[in-house]
Every structure is written in structure tokens, then in C-alpha cells.
Design a protein around this motif. Structure first.
Motif, short mmCIF file in Angstrom:
data_model
loop_
_atom_site.label_atom_id
_atom_site.label_comp_id
_atom_site.label_asym_id
_atom_site.label_seq_id
_atom_site.Cartn_x
_atom_site.Cartn_y
_atom_site.Cartn_z
N ARG A 1 82.62 78.80 46.96
CA ARG A 1 83.03 79.95 46.48
C ARG A 1 81.57 81.70 47.08
NH1 ARG A 1 87.36 82.75 44.15
NH2 ARG A 1 88.07 81.23 42.83
N ALA A 2 81.69 82.63 47.72
CA ALA A 2 80.42 83.71 47.58
C ALA A 2 79.64 83.71 46.37
CB ALA A 2 81.63 84.69 48.14
N ALA A 3 78.68 83.79 46.72
CA ALA A 3 77.64 84.34 45.37
C ALA A 3 76.35 85.25 45.83
CB ALA A 3 77.48 82.88 44.87
N PHE A 4 76.25 85.96 44.72
CA PHE A 4 75.03 86.92 45.19
C PHE A 4 74.04 86.88 43.57
CE2 PHE A 4 73.50 91.42 44.20
CZ PHE A 4 72.98 91.43 45.67
N GLY A 5 72.29 85.96 44.49
CA GLY A 5 71.59 85.81 43.92
C GLY A 5 70.54 85.87 43.76
N PHE A 6 69.36 85.27 43.89
CA PHE A 6 67.96 85.19 44.34
C PHE A 6 67.84 83.70 45.37
CE2 PHE A 6 67.78 88.21 41.21
CZ PHE A 6 66.62 88.68 41.88
N LEU A 7 67.82 83.32 46.41
CA LEU A 7 67.10 82.10 46.80
C LEU A 7 65.74 82.35 46.43
CD1 LEU A 7 67.91 82.75 50.05
CD2 LEU A 7 69.60 82.15 47.73
N ILE A 8 65.19 80.63 46.32
CA ILE A 8 63.81 79.67 45.84
C ILE A 8 63.72 79.54 48.06
CG2 ILE A 8 62.09 78.58 44.93
CD1 ILE A 8 64.34 78.78 42.44
N GLU A 9 62.40 79.92 48.02
CA GLU A 9 62.25 78.86 48.97
C GLU A 9 61.16 77.21 48.44
OE1 GLU A 9 58.05 80.12 51.34
OE2 GLU A 9 59.12 82.42 50.83
N HIS A 10 61.78 76.32 49.17
CA HIS A 10 61.82 75.10 48.42
C HIS A 10 60.05 74.45 48.29
CE1 HIS A 10 62.19 70.88 48.95
NE2 HIS A 10 62.78 70.86 46.96
N GLY B 1 75.66 79.72 54.30
CA GLY B 1 75.32 82.04 54.70
C GLY B 1 72.96 81.95 54.33
N TYR B 2 72.95 80.86 54.00
CA TYR B 2 71.02 80.64 54.37
C TYR B 2 70.28 79.50 55.25
CZ TYR B 2 72.09 77.65 50.28
OH TYR B 2 72.46 76.45 49.79
N ASP B 3 69.67 80.04 55.13
CA ASP B 3 68.43 78.80 55.93
C ASP B 3 68.15 77.91 54.49
OD1 ASP B 3 66.85 76.58 56.66
OD2 ASP B 3 65.29 78.20 57.71
N ALA B 4 69.28 76.72 54.93
CA ALA B 4 69.76 75.62 54.40
C ALA B 4 67.97 74.72 54.05
CB ALA B 4 70.29 74.69 53.97
N ALA B 5 66.98 74.29 54.98
CA ALA B 5 66.29 73.91 55.28
C ALA B 5 64.80 74.37 54.78
CB ALA B 5 65.64 73.93 56.92
N LYS B 6 65.10 75.85 54.30
CA LYS B 6 63.81 76.82 53.72
C LYS B 6 64.24 77.14 52.11
CE LYS B 6 61.01 80.46 54.39
NZ LYS B 6 60.26 81.43 55.09
N TYR B 7 65.50 77.44 51.85
CA TYR B 7 65.64 78.11 50.81
C TYR B 7 66.26 77.33 49.75
CZ TYR B 7 63.64 82.28 52.39
OH TYR B 7 62.60 83.17 53.02
N ILE B 8 66.59 77.85 48.42
CA ILE B 8 67.93 76.78 47.89
C ILE B 8 67.83 77.82 46.79
CG2 ILE B 8 66.00 76.07 46.38
CD1 ILE B 8 67.85 73.55 45.84
N PRO B 9 69.56 78.29 46.40
CA PRO B 9 69.84 79.25 45.75
C PRO B 9 68.97 78.88 43.95
CG PRO B 9 71.92 78.92 47.02
CD PRO B 9 70.54 77.67 47.43
N MET B 10 69.52 79.74 43.19
CA MET B 10 68.29 79.55 41.96
C MET B 10 69.33 78.17 40.83
SD MET B 10 65.96 81.01 39.80
CE MET B 10 65.67 82.34 40.25
N LEU B 11 70.23 78.70 41.02
CA LEU B 11 71.32 77.91 39.84
C LEU B 11 71.12 76.01 40.73
CD1 LEU B 11 73.24 77.60 38.31
CD2 LEU B 11 75.25 78.25 39.35
#
Length: 882
Positions: A544-553, A483-493
Motif C-alpha cells: 500500500r502507498a503511504a505518506f509519512g515521516f521516516l526515522i534514521e535507524h 521506496g526509501y533507503d531501508a538500510a538507513k531509514y524506517i517509517p514511523m509506524l
């Protein structure tokens, strides 16, 4: 001329820096309530409306020093403005006095504030004040301010003040507490053995061992701790078969290859080997940051993750495609005609059950017409009388509608089908509560009988939850892809799991709290985002649905690199980008007034994991720091001491007596006690000659014994009443035993004086001449004053004294011709200065050519100390001359 140009440029740079600091200081000055009503432009300020703080002496107009003093005083008060107790006016006055007393000793520009002027001022304070400790301490605070503010072209040794009042029965012992206690040295050696026996792969043990190994260089070579910690990895070299250690010296002295004494070579070689075993992996890691190869570990793992996500998306979309193909094929089978339908044939509605598997079973015409029209057919009605009509479907229209229904099935995905494609099982409920992925895409409506039949195989109107095919693919791609740009971001966990060496379970707290370090460089979304992540293996869902911060890789790589630079360069965060390219290409600048080199982190001998939040990070290498060394031996809490950890018994007071500089004092004092010339010791130690006295920890009695030995063996080395008598007695062939007895009687103590050696027991018999060694009472010198002609420091001091008297004579001769000047007073001063000039010239001449006694007798020069000199006791009323 070139040296003068360099000094001028350096002076201009320092002036620019002072002016820059002054702009900030002036703004702060206006906010300090202590100076309310005072004006920045004035050279004296009213403190708290009562006390005057003088920034320059009244007769001085040196604007440069005045501005520097203003910056210093305001900086000191500004940093302490939050204190509960206001700083007294006396204290502020003492602070401002430091620069004024330097000016009184000859400092005219900031460039003059160097080791020689500092030591000269320090010595003046000690001799001129009954209680010099406070004034010396204020001077040291001012000098440290210059160092910390970058206003000193080079750092130099600062003399401690704690021992200014300490005395022994022979006089003051030179900084006795700087020498390490024997038990302290024994404890450090015992600790080294204990750690060595328990050395394993644990990081704590390695750090402890490195901390102890620094002491080998401090005690073996007398290196300062800063010099130890910036040794190059290839520090040991051989020159003509002898072992040397390359040292980047501190305090402005030139870098040297320091000779390693034979007895220390084995210990130092062993130490370097052990240091290399521990530090080489961290040096390699530092090199990977410097050449950019470190990013491969990030890119490799991240690419694997991206590939895994892309494969997961392709797999889910592939299942969805297969399901659509299967649904379409099933619809075709369900909707296939029972027998061939001619294209142009009209088929009566009640006969359609012969052709269609989904034909209506109604009997009356109205019901049949209503059914087929509701399901999208074009019913053709032909009258068969005045009232009745026959109703038909053309064969082509039936075929059209079957094709539409098949296509309808192809373009519709039920929620249950999409759920099964994603999670591999049927849902418990037939409608999603996920408002993020499904949003407006999910539909819920009553379908016609044939639409329901096409979808499910069961005829009859029915409410169905479904998605259009394009929406279904979008939802499937969104959920399986995160549900996000996996080539740019990564969830915190996910970042914590992918890069556990950089992240921890308190990452978000660290990001929120940290003002520096790795986490401060991360680029994190401003707010929480909805996204999806693979479910746990024990879960009955795939996502699973999640809700949190994303980090620019990319920021993770940049954070690691920036942390590496920040930790090792010690620059502010704002300057990281500015220095990055230069730092990675050239490394850390190690420089002073005498040299300048750059050394990469990977080229340092001591390289360890960086400390982040009280924990070491093995993936961010850093240069081993002084506080890490101190924490091993002398921690802030006794229970964290390495002595406790490794079971080495040591008294708490003994541990607290540790100072990193004691090894240097111990080695220097050992060499002095062994009788080596001060110039050789100072050269080997990498210090200026003027600094050597502060490392001589011999008592005055021990120093007297050493001078006695030298006076007997090198009778032309000294000038002074006692030295001249020894030389005379030696020329008369007096036995050595009698010479020794005479020296034992005359040389009870030897002190360092401002110009040479003083043989007087000043603790028991204070000097009434007030250090007028060259003149004494009669103008022929003090009989208790001795000059070592082979000591370059003492010779330089005599040279300075002669130059000072020469300048003073020029001024006095000018004043002699001025009207209104009392001639008798001027002539008295001229006579005094002429005495100093003649006597110092005599000493300097003798330092060039050491004469025999017969040559001395034939010399026409004025000869102080040869005969009729005076001692302070001859004049109890301090009549040693003006």
C-alpha cells in the motif's frame, strides 16, 4: 602546603564560575525594570527608584562577595519576573542581607561558606533576633542558590526554620516535628507487609516495594535518602566477622563502611536480597548500555527487517524476471515462421501467409504494402510492366523483423503484468493512479498490429499501457522495497511495530511536544515522504502507498543511549555528546570535599526502569530517585497512594507527615537517648560534630536527666558550678542519694548553648547575661553554665572563643598606644577580653588533664566556676560586663 594549594585552585574555579554567572546577570540586570537607573558597578542599588539595596556593608570593600551578592539578587528576581505580584523592597533587602550577615560572622571568600560558618550564623541570628525565622529562611534560600548554581564546593545540612517559635514547658523542643510519629512507622511496616503479600511481576508493585525498602536503611542505619539511593550493589561487606554497609556519604563527610547493629542485620540482608531480585535485570540492561552490547538487540531486529525487505524485493524481481522470460518465449512461439525462410529469397507479399502466422489477409497490393511497411518491414518493389509492380520481402529482412519483435516483447512490461508481479492478481483498472512510483515511467500509446501481436498474441493496432523493462524493474524494486533507503531509514509506524518498547501510538505527538527524553534525540525527516509498506493480511494487495515521516535507524539506538545518559547524569541535552564516552566508561561521579569516586549505573543497588511521560520504560534503566520514593508513600494525590492501593488504613494527615529525613532523626535521637557519646553517634552517622545538636530531639528535661547520670558516673567530665559541687561532695563521700537529690533540684532543664550546656530554664527565666557564659557578672563565669570536656564540639567552641579573644586583645593593645584613644574605655575592654581568655584557657587546660579536687585547689590558674560565680538573676539590669 598541598591542602592550601588545593584550596587556592578550588577558589580560583569558583571565582571563574562567579564571573561567568555575573556576565549573564549583568545583562539581565539591565532588563529588570526594578533597577532602572541603577548601575551594575555600584555596591548598592536603588530598588524601584526609592529603596536602597545594600550588597555589602558600608565599611566593606570585598568585591568578591559583592559580585556574588549581585549575581544572587538578580538571579532571584529574574526567575520571578513573570509573577503577578512584584517582590517588595523589604524582601529584596532581606535576601541581600544573607551574605552580609555571613560576612559579619567572618566569611571573606566564597570558599568560607561551609557547615561551620552556616551553623554559626544561624545560631547568631537565633540569639540576636526576636523573630529569627524570616532571616534564617532568607539565609537558607541563599545557601540553596549556592548549591543549585554549583558555587558551593560541598553541600551541607540546612537547618529548618518551621520550629523556631515552638516551645514546650521546659523550653524549645529541638525540631520536634522531625521525629516520625509512632503510627507513621507502624503504617510503613504494615504497608511493607501488604506489598510483600501482593508482590507479583507488575512493575507498579515492584516500584512500590523498592520505595518501602529504602526505609529499612533510613531507620536501621540512619542514612539520608540520597545516601540510600546511591548505595553500591555490593554494599554489604564483612570485616572481622562483623557486618558493615558501604556508604557514599553526603554533606562532605568521608565515605565509611557503616557498622550494622546486630538487631538490624537480618532486616537489611533481607532487604538487599529482595532489592537484588527486582533490580538485577535492570542493572544488566544498564551494563549493556555501558559496554555497548545493547545495540545488538537493535541491530539484530533491524538486520532481520532489512533481510526480509531484501528477500521481498528479490522475490518480486524474480517473479518479474520469470514473467519476462515467459513473455519472450511466448513471443518467439507466436512469431515463429510456418516454414523455413531462405535468407536470400524474395517472397512475394501475397505469399507471406505461407510463411508467417501474422501475415496480412488483404488481397490488393496497396493494402499489403501499407501493412508491412507500417509494421517495420522493408518492402522491395519490382516493375512487371509499365504500370504494375510486384512487391517482395527478402527472407533476411523477415528474420530481422521477427527478432526485433521478440526483443520488443522482452523489453516491454504491460501495467497489468507488473501489477500482477507485485500483488499476485490482475488489476481492476488497467492504468495506475500512483504518481509517485510510476511518475514518468508508465507509457500509453497505440501500437502497430505486429507490436500488439508480439505483446498479446492478438493482431491489430491497439492502445497498450506499458513500461520499459528497466523502468518496470525500478518501479517493482521501489514498491516492494518501500521506496526509501531501508538500510538507513524506517517509517514511523514500522518503528513502532519493530521497537514497541520505545515507541507508542502517540509517537509523533511525543516528538513534537517533547523537549527532552527519548523522542527528543530522534532524527526524523523534515517533512512527510511517499513510501510503500506491506498491506494488511486482510487486504487484497501486497503493498500500500503511504505518506509519512521516516526515522534514521541509527538515531533510535543513539536516542536510547542518550536517554540513558541524560536520565542518569542529569546534564543538559547539549552536554550529552561531550560526556558520553566518559559516562559510559566511568559512570556517575559521587564526590564531596573529602572524597570522589565514580560509580556506573549498573553498580548502583537501586536501579529501576526510567520514567518517560508518566510511564516506566523497562528498556531504559535509571537510578531510583527520591521523587519515586516519595510518590509511593506521600503522593501528590491521596488516591494514588500505595496505602490506598494495598488496602492499608492510614490517616491522610499521617501520610502527609512523612519526610524522608525522619528515619535519620529517629535513629540519631534513639542513640542519644540510649546515652551514647555524641562524638560516637555523629561518627557513625557520617556527620560532623557540629551538626549533632540538630538531631537531638530530647526535651530539655530528658537532656537534664542524661547529664545528671553522667555527672554522677563521670565526675571529672564536666566543668561548672554544679559539676564542681558534685565533685566536691563526692570527694567528701556524700551518699549518692543526696547527690541525686541535689542534681534533681539544680538540673531541671539542660539546653544547648553557644559554648556548652545551659542549666537555666530560659523559657521561664530569660538570660540577662545575654549568653555571656564565660564571664558572668563577676568575671568568674555563670554558675548555670556547664562544659562537657568529652564533647569535642563544645571544646572546639571554647577554642574558637579563646582565639577570638586573643585576636581582640592584640588589637586592643595596639589601640592603647594611639593618640586620642580613651585609655579607660580600652582598658575596660581589655579586662573583659582577658577574662574570656583566662577562663577559656582554664577550660581547655582541664580538657587535656582532668584534675582531682585537690589538684584544682593547688592550681595557680584562674579558676572560673569554682566559687563565687554569678547567675543572671544576680543582675537584673544586664550588668554582666561589656
Amino acid at each position: 602546603m598541598q591542602g592550601l594549594a588545593v584550596k587556592n585552585i578550588l577558589h580560583e574555579e569558583l571565582l571563574l564560575k562567579i564571573k561567568s554567572l555575573a556576565a549573564k546577570a549583568e545583562s539581565r540586570f539591565a532588563k529588570l525594570i526594578q533597577f532602572k537607573g541603577a548601575k551594575w558597578e555600584q555596591n548598592s542599588w536603588l530598588y524601584n527608584g526609592r529603596s536602597i539595596i545594600y550588597l555589602v556593608d558600608s565599611e566593606s570593600s570585598n568585591e568578591e562577595l559583592a559580585l556574588l551578592n549581585k549575581v544572587y539578587v538578580v538571579s532571584y528576581l529574574w526567575d520571578r519576573r513573570a509573577g503577578k505580584k512584584q517582590i517588595s523592597a523589604g524582601r529584596v533587602s532581606d535576601l541581600s542581607f544573607s551574605l552580609r550577615i555571613l560576612a559579619a560572622q567572618g566569611v571573606t571568600t566564597i570558599l568560607d561558606i561551609n557547615q561551620d560558618f552556616y551553623l554559626k550564623t544561624f545560631a547568631h541570628i537565633k540569639s540576636a533576633y526576636k523573630a529569627p525565622a524570616g532571616v534564617c529562611r532568607a539565609l537558607n534560600i541563599f545557601v540553596r542558590f549556592l548549591f543549585e548554581s554549583g558555587l558551593s564546593p560541598q553541600k551541607f545540612d540546612i537547618v529548618g526554620t518551621a520550629d523556631l517559635g515552638a516551645k514546650d514547658k521546659y523550653g524549645r523542643t529541638a525540631i520536634a516535628d522531625k521525629l516520625p510519629l509512632p503510627d507513621m512507622i507502624k503504617s510503613i511496616i504494615s504497608l511493607k507487609w501488604a506489598i510483600q503479600d501482593k508482590l507479583d511481576e507488575s512493575l507498579r508493585t515492584k516500584i512500590d516495594f523498592l520505595g518501602i525498602l529504602t526505609q529499612v536503611f533510613q531507620y536501621g542505619l540512619g542514612l539520608r535518602i540520597g545516601e540510600v539511593l546511591r548505595l553500591p550493589k555490593d554494599c554489604l561487606i564483612y570485616i572481622d566477622g562483623e557486618m558493615y554497609c558501604r556508604v557514599w556519604t553526603e554533606k562532605g563527610t568521608e565515605p565509611i563502611a557503616r557498622y550494622i547493629p546486630t538487631i538490624w542485620r537480618s532486616a537489611i540482608t533481607d532487604a538487599v536480597d529482595r532489592i537484588n531480585n527486582i533490580c538485577q535485570p535492570y542493572r544488566d540492561r544498564a551494563a549493556s548500555y555501558e559496554d555497548g552490547s545493547f545495540s545488538m538487540q537493535f541491530d539484530g531486529r533491524f538486520q532481520t527487517r532489512k533481510d526480509s525487505i531484501a528477500l521481498e524485493v528479490d522475490t518480486v524481481l524474480g517473479r518479474l524476471h520469470s514473467m519476462i522470460d515467459a513473455n519472450t518465449l511466448a513471443a518467439k512461439r507466436r512469431l515463429r515462421a510456418l516454414k523455413k525462410i531462405p535468407k536470400d529469397e524474395l517472397i512475394e507479399l501475397k505469399r507471406l501467409n505461407e510463411y508467417l502466422p501474422f501475415a496480412s489477409t488483404a488481397k490488393d497490393s496497396n493494402s499489403l504494402v501499407k501493412y508491412y511497411r507500417a509494421n517495420g518491414f522493408e518492402v522491395i518493389s519490382q516493375p512487371i510492366g509499365k504500370i504494375k509492380c510486384a512487391h517482395y520481402l527478402r527472407g533476411a529482412d523477415v528474420k530481422r523483423r521477427i527478432r526485433e519483435l521478440v526483443e520488443f516483447r522482452r523489453n516491454k512490461i504491460t501495467y497489468d503484468e507488473l501489477f500482477e508481479s507485485l500483488h499476485g492478481r490482475k488489476p481492476a483498472i488497467s492504468r495506475s493512479k500512483d504518481k509517485f512510483a510510476f511518475k514518468d515511467k508508465i507509457k500509453f500509446r497505440l501500437m502497430t498490429s505486429l507490436e500488439a501481436y508480439a505483446l498479446t498474441g492478438i493482431a491489430g493496432a491497439k492502445r497498450v499501457v506499458y513500461l520499459d523493462r528497466s523502468d518496470a524493474f525500478e518501479v517493482a524494486r521501489l514498491i516492494s522495497g518501500g521506496g526509501y533507503d531501508a538500510a538507513k531509514y524506517i517509517p514511523m509506524l514500522d518503528a513502532e511495530q519493530l521497537y514497541p518498547e520505545f515507541f507508542n501510538q502517540k509517537t509523533m505527538t511525543s516528538i513534537a511536544d517533547s523537549g527532552a527524553g527519548f523522542f527528543s534525540f530522534l532524527k526524523v525527516t523534515d517533512d512527510r515522504k511517499h513510501f510503500y509498506r506491506p498491506a494488511l493480511a486482510s487486504d487484497d494487495l501486497n503493498y500500500r502507498a503511504a505518506f509519512g515521516f521516516l526515522i534514521e535507524h541509527e538515531s533510535i539506538k543513539e536516542s536510547a543511549l542518550s536517554s540513558f545518559i541524560a536520565i542518569n547524569s542529569k546534564v543538559s541535552l547539549e552536554l550529552i555528546e561531550e560526556i558520553k564516552a566518559e559516562f559510559l566508561a566511568e559512570g556517575i561521579e559521587i564526590s564531596s570535599a573529602s572524597f570522589g569516586i565514580n560509580q556506573k549505573v549498573s553498580d548502583f543497588l537501586f536501579v529501576v526502569p526510567a520514567s518517560q511521560g508518566g510511564q516506566y520504560n523497562e528498556h531504559i534503566p535509571s537510578i531510583f530517585g527520591y521523587h519515586s520514593v516519595k510518590h509511593v508513600i506521600k503522593p501528590s494525590r491521596l488516591e494514588s497512594s500505595a496505602f490506598i492501593r494495598y488496602g492499608v488504613t492510614a490517616d491522610e494527615a499521617l501520610i502527609n507527615s512523612f519526610q524522608s529525613h525522619k528515619g535519620r532523626h529517629w535513629q540519631t535521637n534513639s542513640l542519644f537517648r540510649a546515652g551514647l557519646a555524641a562524638s560516637i553517634v555523629n561518627k557513625w552517622m557520617g556527620r560532623t560534630d557540629s551538626q549533632g545538636d540538630y538531631y537531638d530531639h530530647q526535651t530539655p528535661r530528658e537532656r537534664a536527666e542524661k547529664v545528671s547520670e553522667l555527672m554522677l558516673s563521670e565526675q571529672s567530665r564536666f566543668i561548672g558550678d554544679v559539676a564542681n559541687k558534685i565533685k566536691l561532695l563526692g570527694d567528701q563521700n556524700v551518699p549518692d542519694e543526696q547527690l541525686e537529690s541535689y542534681l534533681d533540684l539544680m538540673l531541671k532543664t539542660v539546653h544547648y548553648g553557644p559554648l556548652g550546656h545551659c542549666l537555666r530554664d530560659v523559657n521561664l527565666k530569660p538570660c540577662e547575661f545575654h549568653l555571656k557564659c564565660l564571664t558572668g557578672n563577676s568575671g568568674k563565669g555563670c554558675r548555670e553554665f556547664v562544659v562537657d570536656l568529652l564533647d569535642p564540639v563544645q571544646v572546639k567552641k571554647i577554642e574558637a572563643e579563646r582565639s577570638r579573644s586573643e585576636n581582640e586583645l592584640s588589637r586592643l593593645f595596639e589601640a592603647l598606644n594611639r593618640p586620642g584613644v580613651p585609655v579607660e574605655s580600652v582598658e575596660m575592654h581589655i579586662e573583659h577580653q582577658m577574662t574570656i581568655f583566662r577562663n577559656s584557657s582554664y577550660i581547655l587546660d582541664r580538657s587535656e588533664v582532668v584534675l582531682t579536687q585537690s589538684q584544682v585547689e593547688q592550681s595557680l590558674d584562674y579558676r572560673p566556676f569554682v566559687k563565687d560565680g554569678s547567675v543572671p538573676s544576680d543582675c537584673v539590669f544586664q550588668c554582666g560586663g561589656a
